[in-house]
Write an enzyme that holds these catalytic residues in place. Structure first.
Site, short mmCIF file in Angstrom:
data_model
loop_
_atom_site.label_atom_id
_atom_site.label_comp_id
_atom_site.label_asym_id
_atom_site.label_seq_id
_atom_site.Cartn_x
_atom_site.Cartn_y
_atom_site.Cartn_z
N GLY A 1 0.77 -1.24 0.00
CA GLY A 1 0.00 0.00 0.00
C GLY A 1 0.80 1.28 0.00
N LEU B 1 4.57 -5.36 -1.35
CA LEU B 1 4.55 -4.08 -2.05
C LEU B 1 4.35 -4.28 -3.55
CD1 LEU B 1 7.47 -2.22 -0.26
CD2 LEU B 1 5.01 -1.78 -0.04
N GLY B 2 3.46 -3.50 -4.11
CA GLY B 2 3.24 -3.54 -5.55
C GLY B 2 3.63 -2.22 -6.17
N ARG B 3 2.69 -1.30 -6.11
CA ARG B 3 2.85 0.01 -6.73
C ARG B 3 4.20 0.69 -6.46
NH1 ARG B 3 -1.63 3.29 -7.66
NH2 ARG B 3 -2.72 1.96 -6.18
N ARG C 1 -6.72 3.67 -15.13
CA ARG C 1 -6.82 4.30 -13.81
C ARG C 1 -7.59 5.62 -13.81
NH1 ARG C 1 -3.06 5.91 -11.03
NH2 ARG C 1 -3.81 5.19 -9.03
N TYR D 1 -10.73 5.26 -11.41
CA TYR D 1 -10.76 5.92 -10.11
C TYR D 1 -10.44 7.41 -10.17
CZ TYR D 1 -8.01 1.48 -9.31
OH TYR D 1 -7.41 0.26 -9.35
N CYS E 1 -14.97 4.96 -27.15
CA CYS E 1 -16.32 5.52 -27.15
C CYS E 1 -16.93 5.51 -25.75
CB CYS E 1 -17.21 4.74 -28.10
SG CYS E 1 -16.50 4.73 -29.74
N GLU E 2 -16.30 6.25 -24.85
CA GLU E 2 -16.78 6.43 -23.48
C GLU E 2 -16.37 7.83 -23.06
OE1 GLU E 2 -18.43 4.20 -21.64
OE2 GLU E 2 -18.14 2.45 -22.91
N TYR F 1 -0.52 -0.98 -12.18
CA TYR F 1 -1.95 -0.98 -12.50
C TYR F 1 -2.21 -0.27 -13.82
CZ TYR F 1 -1.81 -2.39 -7.67
OH TYR F 1 -1.49 -3.06 -6.51
C1 LIG Z 1 -3.00 -5.20 -4.12
C2 LIG Z 1 -2.44 -5.87 -2.97
C3 LIG Z 1 -1.14 -5.57 -2.53
C4 LIG Z 1 -0.28 -4.52 -3.19
O1 LIG Z 1 -0.77 -3.24 -3.02
P1 LIG Z 1 0.09 -1.97 -3.47
O2 LIG Z 1 -0.76 -0.83 -3.09
O3 LIG Z 1 0.29 -2.06 -4.94
O4 LIG Z 1 1.37 -2.00 -2.71
C5 LIG Z 1 -0.65 -6.24 -1.45
N1 LIG Z 1 -1.38 -7.18 -0.80
C6 LIG Z 1 -2.62 -7.50 -1.19
C7 LIG Z 1 -3.37 -8.53 -0.43
C8 LIG Z 1 -3.20 -6.86 -2.27
O5 LIG Z 1 -4.43 -7.16 -2.63
#
Ligand SMILES: *Cc1c(COP(=O)(O)O)cnc(C)c1O
Length: 392
Positions: free
Chosen positions: A228, A267-269, A305, A309, A335-336, A364
């Protein structure tokens, strides 16, 4: 500036739109994160759902990160790209039997279990296969992540995790389930979190629930605090790398843990967002009574995105150093009406054929691409292809 003059020459005639991935920035970001985590003994799983591009995944895998998956196909992809099963977690509110069986067969590190019913299903399937499933219980800690309501996940009203009111029952189901071993607790309260106090509050909740289980005689080996951590969408050039040091330091200071307890992150984002940009060409310019429009060749089919959102992405011209002088609405061809990347974006006077970058699109972005309107497959360009000898 995204591209130098030589690079600008090289991209001029490429077919657009395409994702541009800066592998140097990716490497640097990963090194920062890994260093800050390693020195505290923390484990980081990369959340594949942010971007499962093979090239990026290979780099991430080579740095020693684990994988956090939210589908059976992601689990399989992680395995195929060299992540070892003992570093793979599997989360999600709707794991199918097929996905659970696949993950059990691979012997993944842990299922992040989101309901009591799911726990029972995993137990039953593990029993049929004659294996023990390792699980972490995902607790919904009821924390407001102060982020967009579509990407907050830790409130009572969200669909994720086991509500704290059901933990008593969950604990007793786990005790009776012979093919399930509870190894940890899992939390993930939202995405694009930039207020570090949210993570402090999370630590307080994790401590509380860890103690709650331990008081009932259940030992907890793994504290998985999810992901997150946010990135700077406004100023990608000023803050290309998130402040991993501060982030991990909060958990180091505020999480209470015994020496045998491991802390895991997903961690993703934060690991990939700044490394990607969507490059698109101006197809048409249009001026209404009050508005100037740039119609570009990328749309919500490449980057959803903004439409999904109302997310902000910095938009800039990549082929000129001219100062902005016009406010444009930058819109796609789909077309949106929601197919709009930005309203009243300050840009230099632009013409058909000019090149635009939509920044901070490495997370994402490509993964949410769709074929709506029967659009082409997403194309991409990696920075090393632009950095080769000038004769190329
Ligand atoms: C999406 C997700 C993440 C990664 O979230 P980021 O905001 O991209 O860091 C981690 N854990 C779970 C369970 C998720 O669904």
């Amino acid at each position: 500036m995204l591209f130098n003059n030589i690079q600008r020459e090289r991209i001029r005639d490429l077919e657009t739109p395409f994702y541009y991935y800066d592998l140097d920035l990716l490497n640097e970001t990963l090194d920062h994160a890994k260093h800050a985590a390693d020195k505290r003994g923390f484990h980081v799983h990369y959340a594949l759902k942010a971007n499962f591009n093979d090239r990026l995944l290979s780099v991430i895998q080579s740095k020693g990160f684990g994988a956090d998956c939210v589908s059976g196909n992601e689990v399989q992809k992680a395995i195929d790209l060299g992540f070892t099963a003992d570093k793979i977690t599997f989360a999600g509110v709707g794991k199918s039997d097929k996905e659970i069986i696949l993950s059990l067969q691979h012997g993944i590190f842990a299922f992040n279990v989101e309901s009591i019913q799911e726990m029972e299903v995993i137990n039953e399937l593990a029993s049929k296969l004659g294996v023990i499933a390792k699980v972490s219980l995902r607790i919904n800690p009821n924390i407001d992540a102060n982020t967009h309501h579509y990407i907050t996940t830790g409130l009572d009203e969200n669909k994720f995790g086991v509500p704290t009111s059901e933990l008593e029952t969950a604990a007793s189901v786990i005790r009776q389930a012979k093919n399930v071993e509870l190894i940890g607790l899992h939390f993930h309260v939202g995405s694009q979190i930039t207020d570090m106090n949210v993570f402090k509050s999370l630590c307080v909740k994790v401590n509380e629930w860890k103690n709650w289980f331990e008081e009932r005689g259940t030992q907890i080996k793994v504290l998985n605090v999810g992901g997150g951590l946010g990135v700077d969408y406004q100023l990608p050039d000023d803050n290309p790398i998130p402040d991993f040091e501060t982030y991990f330091e909060i958990f180091d200071r505020f999480l209470e843990r015994a020496p045998h307890q491991e802390v895991h992150f997903e961690l993703g984002r934060a690991l990939v967002a700044q490394s990607g940009s969507l490059i698109t060409k101006v197809l048409y310019t249009k001026s209404g009574v009050k508005k100037h429009f740039l119609v570009v060749d990328a749309g919500m089919t490449e980057l959803m995105r903004p439409a999904l959102y109302q997310a902000y992405h910095k938009i800039e011209r990549v082929d000129t150093d001219q100062e902005p002088g016009v406010l444009y609405d930058v819109v796609g061809p789909i077309c949106e009406s929601s197919d709009c990347f930005g309203k009243e974006v300050p840009l230099p006077q632009s013409e058909r054929g000019d090149l635009i970058a939509i920044r901070t699109a490495g997370a994402y972005g490509e993964v949410m691409a769709s074929h709506y309107n029967l659009r082409d497959e997403v194309r991409y360009l990696y920075s090393d292809a632009l950095n080769l000898s000038p004769s190329l």
